[in-house]
Design an enzyme around this catalytic site. Structure first.
Site, PDB file in Angstrom:
ATOM      1  N   LYS A 133       0.839  -1.200   0.000  1.00  0.00           N
ATOM      2  CA  LYS A 133       0.000   0.000   0.000  1.00  0.00           C
ATOM      3  C   LYS A 133       0.882   1.261   0.000  1.00  0.00           C
ATOM      4  CE  LYS A 133      -1.786   2.902   2.826  1.00  0.00           C
ATOM      5  NZ  LYS A 133      -1.851   4.091   1.944  1.00  0.00           N
ATOM      6  N   GLU A 185      10.531   2.258   9.610  1.00  0.00           N
ATOM      7  CA  GLU A 185      11.477   3.303   9.184  1.00  0.00           C
ATOM      8  C   GLU A 185      10.751   4.627   9.361  1.00  0.00           C
ATOM      9  OE1 GLU A 185      14.539   2.853   8.258  1.00  0.00           O
ATOM     10  OE2 GLU A 185      14.478   0.670   8.228  1.00  0.00           O
ATOM     11  N   CYS A 200      13.654  11.594   4.955  1.00  0.00           N
ATOM     12  CA  CYS A 200      13.639  11.223   6.369  1.00  0.00           C
ATOM     13  C   CYS A 200      14.974  11.542   7.024  1.00  0.00           C
ATOM     14  CB  CYS A 200      13.314   9.752   6.506  1.00  0.00           C
ATOM     15  SG  CYS A 200      14.380   8.738   5.478  1.00  0.00           S
ATOM     16  N   GLU A 228       9.976  17.375  13.154  1.00  0.00           N
ATOM     17  CA  GLU A 228      10.316  17.124  11.761  1.00  0.00           C
ATOM     18  C   GLU A 228       9.408  17.968  10.859  1.00  0.00           C
ATOM     19  OE1 GLU A 228       9.163  13.309  10.031  1.00  0.00           O
ATOM     20  OE2 GLU A 228      11.142  13.174   9.113  1.00  0.00           O
TER      21      GLU A 228
HETATM   22  P1  NAD Z   1       2.590   9.007   7.023  1.00  0.00           P
HETATM   23  O1  NAD Z   1       3.047   8.352   8.267  1.00  0.00           O
HETATM   24  O2  NAD Z   1       1.517  10.008   7.100  1.00  0.00           O
HETATM   25  O3  NAD Z   1       2.077   7.909   5.966  1.00  0.00           O
HETATM   26  C1  NAD Z   1       2.889   6.841   5.547  1.00  0.00           C
HETATM   27  C2  NAD Z   1       2.002   5.711   5.041  1.00  0.00           C
HETATM   28  O4  NAD Z   1       1.227   5.212   6.119  1.00  0.00           O
HETATM   29  C3  NAD Z   1       1.011   6.109   3.962  1.00  0.00           C
HETATM   30  O5  NAD Z   1       0.893   5.065   3.021  1.00  0.00           O
HETATM   31  C4  NAD Z   1      -0.280   6.281   4.755  1.00  0.00           C
HETATM   32  O6  NAD Z   1      -1.423   6.108   3.941  1.00  0.00           O
HETATM   33  C5  NAD Z   1      -0.154   5.182   5.774  1.00  0.00           C
HETATM   34  N1  NAD Z   1      -0.940   5.359   7.009  1.00  0.00           N
HETATM   35  C6  NAD Z   1      -1.421   6.511   7.542  1.00  0.00           C
HETATM   36  N2  NAD Z   1      -2.095   6.249   8.686  1.00  0.00           N
HETATM   37  C7  NAD Z   1      -2.021   4.925   8.894  1.00  0.00           C
HETATM   38  C8  NAD Z   1      -2.513   4.039   9.916  1.00  0.00           C
HETATM   39  N3  NAD Z   1      -3.210   4.478  10.957  1.00  0.00           N
HETATM   40  N4  NAD Z   1      -2.240   2.718   9.802  1.00  0.00           N
HETATM   41  C9  NAD Z   1      -1.516   2.231   8.769  1.00  0.00           C
HETATM   42  N5  NAD Z   1      -1.037   3.016   7.760  1.00  0.00           N
HETATM   43  C10 NAD Z   1      -1.294   4.338   7.825  1.00  0.00           C
HETATM   44  O7  NAD Z   1       3.902   9.614   6.347  1.00  0.00           O
HETATM   45  P2  NAD Z   1       4.054  10.490   5.032  1.00  0.00           P
HETATM   46  O8  NAD Z   1       3.545  11.860   5.294  1.00  0.00           O
HETATM   47  O9  NAD Z   1       3.527   9.743   3.859  1.00  0.00           O
HETATM   48  O10 NAD Z   1       5.664  10.498   4.907  1.00  0.00           O
HETATM   49  C11 NAD Z   1       6.474  11.324   5.672  1.00  0.00           C
HETATM   50  C12 NAD Z   1       7.111  10.580   6.825  1.00  0.00           C
HETATM   51  O11 NAD Z   1       7.811   9.409   6.364  1.00  0.00           O
HETATM   52  C13 NAD Z   1       8.167  11.415   7.518  1.00  0.00           C
HETATM   53  O12 NAD Z   1       8.000  11.329   8.909  1.00  0.00           O
HETATM   54  C14 NAD Z   1       9.482  10.775   7.101  1.00  0.00           C
HETATM   55  O13 NAD Z   1      10.547  10.989   7.981  1.00  0.00           O
HETATM   56  C15 NAD Z   1       9.092   9.356   6.994  1.00  0.00           C
HETATM   57  N6  NAD Z   1      10.065   8.613   6.159  1.00  0.00           N
HETATM   58  C16 NAD Z   1      10.971   7.792   6.793  1.00  0.00           C
HETATM   59  C17 NAD Z   1      11.929   7.104   6.030  1.00  0.00           C
HETATM   60  C18 NAD Z   1      12.968   6.204   6.681  1.00  0.00           C
HETATM   61  O14 NAD Z   1      13.621   5.449   5.970  1.00  0.00           O
HETATM   62  N7  NAD Z   1      13.163   6.248   7.989  1.00  0.00           N
HETATM   63  C19 NAD Z   1      11.942   7.251   4.643  1.00  0.00           C
HETATM   64  C20 NAD Z   1      10.998   8.086   4.045  1.00  0.00           C
HETATM   65  C21 NAD Z   1      10.055   8.764   4.831  1.00  0.00           C
END
Ligand code: NAD
Length: 492
Positions: free
Chosen positions: A178, A252, A286, A386
């Site tokens: 997803k 992650e 990230c 962040e």
């Molecule tokens: P997000 O946490 O809002 O969403 C990430 C994913 O989770 C999406 O597919 C979203 O639809 C899904 N999601 C949302 N709520 C959920 C729930 N309750 N249960 C299960 N899935 C759910 O993040 P974003 O805004 O898409 O991305 C930004 C974040 O990702 C930042 O915090 C960034 O640091 C992090 N990130 C981390 C890494 C790493 O390798 N550590 C890499 C890239 C991004």
């Protein structure tokens, strides 16, 4: 406009609800695709398909590693042939400059090639064990975990998915993937490639909101593992959802990483790497070096040069390869602008940027000027949280110890870097950083061969490298009695 579908059990399907959502080009504000929106029931169908594929038909799981590796190579070759299209899709869907999207596709191709080789190398080990129960031969094998749910964010739409799909599939798992609803187009294209190459049911794509679909995948009792890349708060909710059947988890999460610059660093080099650290991908990385910590005596020269170069950054249509493209969505842009306002209100000095960029055609899209704040302190929101945008804070330090304390004074622990010509100091400081990914005299290079992941609230586990494959495997211990027959443990 034709509705883009999901891929479940080897077929392209629409949501059982008939609902759709729009994909918007953040550089123009235009709708570029209509996407079917999964219901919880659709997510369950995808899990059921993956479960059948893993536990009943077993075609993918039972394929020998050499053949499975060759299949992954076919995927890589097809992606290579579609390189330009895949890059263009991430560019118009997410807003990143084309050359960055192309680099992502190249990395994604290499990820499949890397895991296609790695799965053919020896795994497991043989153990020297005691002879309390007689002579034994003890060894381990690695086996696929089972049904894996893979949930990813929008910042690297293709690459974050492939970092999970390639090792999970290499290990022989069946998956339900997803991606973030903000950017699904390259994932759909990738599954069009999978369609003619992978056995039915072993790779499923569901599209829809995280709160319902993602949560279903994380809590579904037929899912053996959930791996997630995204924000720390959602990561925490996934941990809770996964507890029902004690799923394996990989997380992650976010970061607020320090970029530590000593006064003996090369000025031009440190400035350029600091820019790569925070302005690449519009700051939506990230591992972004979002907290610059600079030695007090060097701060004025460093800040002045950083501001000059940040002001010279070109912003524009991502397809025309500016230095910086668009922010993924209007809401993410407004979130970043909100942080900038907070920075000013809490007393940080705005050195450059700080506003939406609306020149020419950019007026229709979501763009923000590269933003640098000086005179920052640890209690400021922009230093603690962040931002996930092109906004960097500068703090100063006087001693090495102070630099280390400031660097570690965050709840995150994803990445960090140090710049100095003193090699011993560089190693001393890096050793003290509580972070999983570090650099000396550079920032942000990332390699498929090396493990990626964080300490503290930045996550659990590692992606990429050998660890990235082992995340998707169970380890089984096998003990063989070399002298079958009576042991003589009981006297009677
Ligand atoms: P997000 O946490 O809002 O969403 C990430 C994913 O989770 C999406 O597919 C979203 O639809 C899904 N999601 C949302 N709520 C959920 C729930 N309750 N249960 C299960 N899935 C759910 O993040 P974003 O805004 O898409 O991305 C930004 C974040 O990702 C930042 O915090 C960034 O640091 C992090 N990130 C981390 C890494 C790493 O390798 N550590 C890499 C890239 C991004």
């Amino acid at each position: 406009m034709e509705t883009k579908k999901m891929f479940i059990d080897g077929a392209w399907v629409e949501s059982s609800s008939g609902n759709t959502f729009d994909s918007i080009n953040p550089a123009t504000g235009e709708v570029i695709a209509t996407i079917t929106e999964a219901t919880v029931e659709d997510a369950r169908l995808a899990v059921a398909a993956a479960k059948r594929s893993f536990y009943e038909t077993r075609e993918w799981r039972d394929m020998d590693a050499q053949t499975r590796g060759d299949v992954l190579l076919q995927i890589a070759d097809r992606m290579d042939a579609d390189r330009e299209e895949l890059a263009r899709l991430d560019c118009i869907d997410m807003g990143k400059p084309l050359r960055e999207a192309e680099a992502d596709v190249d990395d994604a191709i290499h990820t499949f090639r890397y895991y296609s080789s790695l799965i053919k190398t020896p795994h497991g080990g043989v153990y020297e064990v005691n002879e309390g129960f007689g002579k034994m031969h003890s060894y381990t094998v690695h086996e696929p975990t089972g049904v894996c749910a893979l949930i990813t964010p929008w910042n690297y739409p293709l690459l974050m998915g492939v970092w999970k799909l390639a090792p999970a599939l290499a290990a022989g798992n069946s998956v339900v993937y997803k991606p973030s609803s903000n950017c699904v187009l390259s994932s759909i294209r990738l599954f069009e490639i999978f369609e003619s190459i992978l056995p039915k049911g072993c790779a499923n794509l569901v599209l829809g909101p995280g709160g319902t679909i993602g949560n279903e995948l994380a809590s579904n009792m037929d899912v053996d593992m959930v791996t997630f890349t995204g924000s720390t708060s959602v990561g925490q909710s996934i941990m809770r959802a996964a507890a029902g059947n004690v799923k394996k988890i990989g997380l992650e999460l976010g970061g607020k990483s320090p970029n530590i610059i000593f006064a003996d660093a090369d000025l031009e080099g440190a400035v350029e790497w600091a820019m790569i650290g925070i302005f690449l991908n519009q700051g939506a990385i990230c591992s972004a070096g979002s907290r610059i910590l600079v030695e007090e005596s060097f701060a004025e020269a460093f800040t002045k040069r950083l501001a000059e170069r940040a002001n010279a950054i070109t912003i524009g249509n991502p397809l025309e390869n500016p230095d910086m493209g668009a922010i993924v969505s209007e809401s993410q842009m407004n979130k970043i602008l909100g942080y900038i306002q907070k920075g000013v209100a809490e007393g940080a000095t705005l050195v450059c940027g700080g506003e939406r960029y609306t020149e020419g055609e950019c007026a229709k899209g979501f763009f923000i000027r590269p933003t640098v704040f000086a005179d920052c302190t640890n209690d400021m929101t922009i230093v603690r949280e962040e931002i996930f945008g092109p906004v960097v804070t500068i703090q100063t330090f006087r001693t090495e110890q102070e630099a280390i304390e400031l660097a570690n004074s965050t709840e995150y622990g994803l990445a960090g870097a140090v710049y100095t010509k003193d090699g011993s100091r560089a190693l001393r400081v890096i050793k003290e950083l509580r972070a999983g990914i570090t650099w000396i005299n550079c920032y942000n290079p990332c390699f498929n061969e090396a493990p990626w992941g964080g300490y503290k609230k930045s996550g659990i586990g590692r992606e990429l490298g050998v660890h990235g494959l082992e995340e998707y495997q169970e380890i089984k211990q096998i003990n063989i009695n070399l002298n079958p027959g009576i042991v003589g443990w009981y006297e009677h």
